[in-house]
Scaffold this active site. Sequence first.
Site, PDB file in Angstrom:
ATOM      1  N   SER A  15    -143.661   4.376 -74.965  1.00  0.00           N
ATOM      2  CA  SER A  15    -142.518   3.568 -74.527  1.00  0.00           C
ATOM      3  C   SER A  15    -142.892   2.124 -74.222  1.00  0.00           C
ATOM      4  O   SER A  15    -142.062   1.223 -74.371  1.00  0.00           O
ATOM      5  CB  SER A  15    -141.879   4.199 -73.282  1.00  0.00           C
ATOM      6  OG  SER A  15    -142.821   4.287 -72.226  1.00  0.00           O
ATOM      7  N   ASP A 185    -142.571   0.922 -61.698  1.00  0.00           N
ATOM      8  CA  ASP A 185    -142.864   2.339 -61.474  1.00  0.00           C
ATOM      9  C   ASP A 185    -144.349   2.653 -61.655  1.00  0.00           C
ATOM     10  O   ASP A 185    -144.742   3.803 -61.771  1.00  0.00           O
ATOM     11  CB  ASP A 185    -142.025   3.235 -62.397  1.00  0.00           C
ATOM     12  CG  ASP A 185    -142.355   3.041 -63.876  1.00  0.00           C
ATOM     13  OD1 ASP A 185    -143.164   2.144 -64.205  1.00  0.00           O
ATOM     14  OD2 ASP A 185    -141.804   3.795 -64.701  1.00  0.00           O
ATOM     15  N   HIS A 188    -144.409   1.354 -66.432  1.00  0.00           N
ATOM     16  CA  HIS A 188    -143.671   0.520 -67.386  1.00  0.00           C
ATOM     17  C   HIS A 188    -143.661  -0.935 -66.902  1.00  0.00           C
ATOM     18  O   HIS A 188    -143.144  -1.218 -65.817  1.00  0.00           O
ATOM     19  CB  HIS A 188    -142.239   1.039 -67.544  1.00  0.00           C
ATOM     20  CG  HIS A 188    -142.174   2.405 -68.145  1.00  0.00           C
ATOM     21  ND1 HIS A 188    -142.065   3.545 -67.379  1.00  0.00           N
ATOM     22  CD2 HIS A 188    -142.243   2.813 -69.434  1.00  0.00           C
ATOM     23  CE1 HIS A 188    -142.051   4.605 -68.183  1.00  0.00           C
ATOM     24  NE2 HIS A 188    -142.158   4.183 -69.428  1.00  0.00           N
TER      25      HIS A 188
END
Length: 210
Positions: A15, A185, A188
């Site tokens: 991601s 977090d 990310h």
Amino acid sequence: MLISQNEVVLFQGDSITDTSRNRDNPNDLGKGYAMMAAGLFNSMFPEMGVTFLNRGISGNRVKDLQDRWQEDCLDLKPTLVSIYIGINNTWRKFDRNDPTSAEDFEAGLRDLLVQTRDKLGAKLMLIEPFVLPVPEDRKSWRTDLDPKIHIVRELAREFKAVLVPLDGLFAQASTRADAAFWAPDGVHPSPAGHALIARAWLQAAGVQFP
């Protein structure tokens, strides 16, 4: 400089590389470090005709890259391949009780590197995963992630890949602003965090900033 005239550069990963790229547009680079690095490079060296591609997919682990390496790497015939993988191999241990041993992680990443070297002769870049202590429980991930970071470093040495040493860079950055500023977090990156990666990636590739 690592990047040459008419190079085809492929960003691969999870991601952090994906960053909501448009799957319907094969040239879309997402909204993160890949887009930033490509944009900066092409703004500095527009005459070089370098093509940048992004095939990061959110949630991927090493085994997922192996499953799609033919289609999403080899078939694209990149001349430089940047691989950024590993944090989900740690995260899944803690949120789904689905761990990846250090041995399996090394074997999988080695397979990707061997395929890329032997079938493409491509230049290699490895970006090491990082985690910051936001929230506090991320500290417990260290026992699982640290061996994987060392594996990335060792494989970079073995395969003569360019290493982007993110874990130390984010630790250093977190002495200048709170960890959450760089990655809310712990995993990310924020826009500033992505810019930190992009700059580190370009510097590792030999781009000199004024």
